[in-house]
Design a protein around this motif. Structure first.
Motif, PDB file in Angstrom:
ATOM      1  N   ARG A  21       0.834  -1.214   0.000  1.00 52.89           N
ATOM      2  CA  ARG A  21       0.000   0.000   0.000  1.00 52.89           C
ATOM      3  C   ARG A  21       0.860   1.252   0.000  1.00 52.89           C
ATOM      4  N   ILE A  25       1.016   4.211  -2.894  1.00 51.91           N
ATOM      5  CA  ILE A  25       0.937   5.650  -2.628  1.00 51.91           C
ATOM      6  C   ILE A  25       2.162   6.358  -3.188  1.00 51.91           C
ATOM      7  N   SER A  28       2.048   6.803  -6.891  1.00 51.24           N
ATOM      8  CA  SER A  28       1.041   7.734  -7.383  1.00 51.24           C
ATOM      9  C   SER A  28       1.648   9.090  -7.741  1.00 51.24           C
TER      10      SER A  28
END
Length: 113
Positions: A21, A25, A28
């Motif tokens: 995760r 992030i 991104s």
């Protein structure tokens, strides 16, 4: 093996947050093309320590012995009142009632007229 490579347990490198995760992030960001495994681990660990520090600070400052629960309002109060956490005020705004918000909107429109 069911997990991805970065989620495999390496002795001395355990994390509470899922590194997949954190990697998602990080990726991104348009400036990130490749994430080194060591950088991913360190970012995940730093994030865990930051969240732990924020929670402990918020609990000490917000709960005052009233209960053993840490609530959203405690986190929002810490973000608003503590300079190191002030950057979180947009993410953790103080909750207000809808009627109070509508009243403030009305006052603003009256002031601008």
């Amino acid at each position: 093996m069911s997990g991805s490579k970065e989620e495999e347990k390496v002795p001395g490198r355990s994390t509470s947050l899922p590194m997949s995760r954190v990697k998602l992030i990080m990726k991104s960001s348009p400036d990130v093309s490749h994430i080194n495994q060591d950088a991913l681990f360190l970012t995940t660990k730093a994030t865990e320590l930051f969240v732990q520090h924020l929670a402990q600070y918020s609990f000490r400052k917000g709960c005052g012995g009233e209960s053993n629960a840490l609530g959203y309002s405690d986190l929002a109060k810490a973000a608003e009142e503590s300079e190191p956490f002030h950057f979180l005020t947009d993410i953790l705004p103080k909750k207000i009632l809808a009627r109070d918000y509508l009243r403030s909107l009305e006052e603003r429109s009256e002031d601008s007229d």
